[in-house]
Motif scaffolding. Structure first.
Motif, PDB file in Angstrom:
ATOM      1  N   ILE A 196      68.419 -17.841 -60.237  1.00 38.44           N
ATOM      2  CA  ILE A 196      69.288 -17.212 -59.241  1.00 38.44           C
ATOM      3  C   ILE A 196      70.037 -16.048 -59.875  1.00 38.44           C
ATOM      4  N   THR A 197      69.991 -14.894 -59.210  1.00 39.05           N
ATOM      5  CA  THR A 197      70.754 -13.732 -59.646  1.00 39.05           C
ATOM      6  C   THR A 197      71.671 -13.307 -58.507  1.00 39.05           C
ATOM      7  N   MET A 198      72.985 -13.382 -58.718  1.00 40.02           N
ATOM      8  CA  MET A 198      73.967 -13.070 -57.688  1.00 40.02           C
ATOM      9  C   MET A 198      74.278 -11.578 -57.675  1.00 40.02           C
ATOM     10  N   ILE A 199      74.547 -11.027 -56.485  1.00 41.30           N
ATOM     11  CA  ILE A 199      75.054  -9.660 -56.383  1.00 41.30           C
ATOM     12  C   ILE A 199      76.308  -9.671 -55.514  1.00 41.30           C
ATOM     13  N   THR A 200      77.090  -8.608 -55.599  1.00 38.32           N
ATOM     14  CA  THR A 200      78.313  -8.498 -54.804  1.00 38.32           C
ATOM     15  C   THR A 200      77.980  -7.943 -53.413  1.00 38.32           C
ATOM     16  N   THR A 201      78.933  -8.087 -52.494  1.00 39.58           N
ATOM     17  CA  THR A 201      78.730  -7.511 -51.169  1.00 39.58           C
ATOM     18  C   THR A 201      78.655  -5.990 -51.255  1.00 39.58           C
ATOM     19  N   ASP A 202      79.413  -5.391 -52.179  1.00 40.44           N
ATOM     20  CA  ASP A 202      79.347  -3.933 -52.342  1.00 40.44           C
ATOM     21  C   ASP A 202      77.952  -3.488 -52.763  1.00 40.44           C
ATOM     22  N   GLU A 203      77.345  -4.216 -53.687  1.00 40.05           N
ATOM     23  CA  GLU A 203      76.005  -3.859 -54.137  1.00 40.05           C
ATOM     24  C   GLU A 203      74.982  -4.099 -53.029  1.00 40.05           C
ATOM     25  N   LEU A 204      75.168  -5.174 -52.276  1.00 43.19           N
ATOM     26  CA  LEU A 204      74.270  -5.440 -51.144  1.00 43.19           C
ATOM     27  C   LEU A 204      74.322  -4.291 -50.144  1.00 43.19           C
ATOM     28  N   VAL A 205      75.527  -3.862 -49.797  1.00 42.93           N
ATOM     29  CA  VAL A 205      75.685  -2.766 -48.836  1.00 42.93           C
ATOM     30  C   VAL A 205      75.067  -1.487 -49.388  1.00 42.93           C
ATOM     31  N   LYS A 206      75.310  -1.189 -50.644  1.00 47.26           N
ATOM     32  CA  LYS A 206      74.770   0.026 -51.262  1.00 47.26           C
ATOM     33  C   LYS A 206      73.249   0.045 -51.193  1.00 47.26           C
ATOM     34  N   GLN A 207      72.608  -1.039 -51.607  1.00 48.56           N
ATOM     35  CA  GLN A 207      71.147  -1.094 -51.594  1.00 48.56           C
ATOM     36  C   GLN A 207      70.597  -1.086 -50.171  1.00 48.56           C
ATOM     37  N   SER A 208      71.275  -1.796 -49.276  1.00 45.98           N
ATOM     38  CA  SER A 208      70.790  -1.899 -47.897  1.00 45.98           C
ATOM     39  C   SER A 208      70.866  -0.566 -47.170  1.00 45.98           C
ATOM     40  N   PHE A 209      71.960   0.161 -47.355  1.00 49.74           N
ATOM     41  CA  PHE A 209      72.087   1.448 -46.677  1.00 49.74           C
ATOM     42  C   PHE A 209      71.093   2.474 -47.221  1.00 49.74           C
ATOM     43  N   LYS A 210      70.758   2.367 -48.477  1.00 46.33           N
ATOM     44  CA  LYS A 210      69.716   3.221 -49.032  1.00 46.33           C
ATOM     45  C   LYS A 210      68.397   2.984 -48.310  1.00 46.33           C
ATOM     46  N   SER A 211      68.087   1.709 -48.040  1.00 50.08           N
ATOM     47  CA  SER A 211      66.857   1.361 -47.317  1.00 50.08           C
ATOM     48  C   SER A 211      66.940   1.751 -45.846  1.00 50.08           C
ATOM     49  N   LEU A 212      68.117   1.575 -45.237  1.00 50.79           N
ATOM     50  CA  LEU A 212      68.286   1.963 -43.836  1.00 50.79           C
ATOM     51  C   LEU A 212      68.057   3.462 -43.653  1.00 50.79           C
ATOM     52  N   ARG A 213      68.554   4.256 -44.583  1.00 49.29           N
ATOM     53  CA  ARG A 213      68.355   5.703 -44.503  1.00 49.29           C
ATOM     54  C   ARG A 213      66.874   6.077 -44.600  1.00 49.29           C
ATOM     55  N   LYS A 214      66.109   5.284 -45.330  1.00 54.54           N
ATOM     56  CA  LYS A 214      64.678   5.547 -45.489  1.00 54.54           C
ATOM     57  C   LYS A 214      63.850   5.071 -44.287  1.00 54.54           C
ATOM     58  N   GLY A 215      64.474   4.285 -43.403  1.00 59.77           N
ATOM     59  CA  GLY A 215      63.733   3.756 -42.263  1.00 59.77           C
ATOM     60  C   GLY A 215      62.995   2.473 -42.558  1.00 59.77           C
ATOM     61  N   THR A 216      63.383   1.772 -43.619  1.00 59.14           N
ATOM     62  CA  THR A 216      62.740   0.505 -43.969  1.00 59.14           C
ATOM     63  C   THR A 216      63.045  -0.542 -42.898  1.00 59.14           C
ATOM     64  N   LEU A 217      62.021  -1.260 -42.475  1.00 59.56           N
ATOM     65  CA  LEU A 217      62.212  -2.256 -41.416  1.00 59.56           C
ATOM     66  C   LEU A 217      62.420  -3.669 -41.962  1.00 59.56           C
ATOM     67  N   GLU A 218      61.933  -3.955 -43.160  1.00 60.17           N
ATOM     68  CA  GLU A 218      62.182  -5.251 -43.798  1.00 60.17           C
ATOM     69  C   GLU A 218      62.848  -4.967 -45.139  1.00 60.17           C
ATOM     70  N   ILE A 219      64.152  -5.178 -45.192  1.00 66.41           N
ATOM     71  CA  ILE A 219      64.957  -4.785 -46.343  1.00 66.41           C
ATOM     72  C   ILE A 219      65.146  -5.989 -47.260  1.00 66.41           C
ATOM     73  N   ARG A 220      64.732  -5.827 -48.515  1.00 67.94           N
ATOM     74  CA  ARG A 220      64.798  -6.906 -49.499  1.00 67.94           C
ATOM     75  C   ARG A 220      65.605  -6.448 -50.715  1.00 67.94           C
ATOM     76  N   PRO A 221      66.925  -6.510 -50.632  1.00 68.76           N
ATOM     77  CA  PRO A 221      67.752  -6.037 -51.755  1.00 68.76           C
ATOM     78  C   PRO A 221      67.705  -7.009 -52.936  1.00 68.76           C
ATOM     79  N   GLY A 222      68.115  -6.511 -54.089  1.00 68.59           N
ATOM     80  CA  GLY A 222      68.291  -7.369 -55.250  1.00 68.59           C
ATOM     81  C   GLY A 222      67.081  -8.219 -55.558  1.00 68.59           C
TER      82      GLY A 222
END
Length: 256
Positions: A198-224
């Motif tokens: 298990i590797t934990m991430i913070t909510t800030d890191e989750l948001v950062k990675q997720s918004f990067k994918s949202l900007r790209k138009g990714t439909l299935e976002i798999r952060p961390g």
């Protein structure tokens, strides 16, 4: 996904992942409404974050869902993003006969039933506004963490349900996105620790990675770690399942 000029409803948005996304969306200039079942947290959000609209509503209650949909259509008719985030996670020991059979399926009612009901209640509004639907499932849709077996099952169900939705809505103009977070440091995961798979991430890191994918138009976002778990499920399922069992065995409650 267009990230500005939207009207966004986030269920379970008073804490954790939901609140982190609400604040980021609001920072970008969107109109954001969050819901939660606990009035105390609703009042806290109103006090701390006046830019957010906060409404008490329980996704496990069909009557409250209907009331929320009616209110949104009247007060926020331009609503064009629904983020199904509300969920609960309960440690379960499955080795015995449950004394509370209703309680045994509580996670199904909230995590799966809530998403399905809320999505249906807002479907006409989303189609009319050619909106975006974001369903929050989990990396545990790929491989289970055995101490929370029913939670994992609900996330696997949401993963499959979201794929079917994407096909059925392909000609409606509704964009269907699935966010599959890894283990995120929130109150819900307070008992988990890094290590043993298990590797934990913070909510800030989750948001950062997720918004990067949202900007790209990714439909299935798999952060961390989510992408890694999806890969391990395919190439070494026995290994990763054993690792997650090792990490979670101590969290299985004693049999009643």
């Amino acid at each position: 996904m267009k990230l500005t000029g939207r009207t966004i409803l986030i269920t379970g948005g008073t804490a954790g992942i939901g609140l982190a996304f609400a604040l980021k969306f609001a920072e970008l200039g969107n109109q954001v409404i969050v819901t939660g079942r606990r009035q105390r947290l609703i009042e806290d959000v109103k006090r701390r974050y006046p830019k957010l609209h906060a409404i008490q509503s329980d996704v496990a209650d069909p009557d409250q869902i209907r009331a929320l949909a009616t209110r949104m259509a009247a007060e926020f008719p331009r609503l064009d993003v629904l983020m199904n985030n509300a969920g609960i996670s309960l440690y379960k020991n499955l080795k015995g006969t449950a004394t509370d059979l209703a309680g045994l399926t509580k996670e199904l009612e909230v995590n799966a039933g809530g998403v399905i009901r809320v999505t249906s209640a807002f479907m006409d509004l989303l189609k009319a506004n050619k909106g975006t639907l974001i369903n929050v499932s989990s990396a545990l849709a790929f491989v289970p963490l055995p101490c929370i077996p029913i939670y994992c099952a609900t996330k696997a169900a949401i993963h499959s349900y979201t794929q079917s939705l994407r096909f059925q809505l392909e000609e409606t103009g509704v964009e269907v996105i699935e966010l599959m977070p890894p283990a995120v440091k929130t109150d819900m995961t307070a008992d988990l620790r890094d290590g043993d798979g298990i590797t934990m991430i913070t909510t800030d890191e989750l948001v950062k990675q997720s918004f990067k994918s949202l900007r790209k138009g990714t439909l299935e976002i798999r952060p961390g770690q989510s992408s890694q778990l999806a890969l391990m499920r395919r190439i070494a399922p026995d290994f990763i399942n054993a690792q997650l069992w090792k990490a979670s065995r101590k969290l299985v409650p004693a049999a009643v």
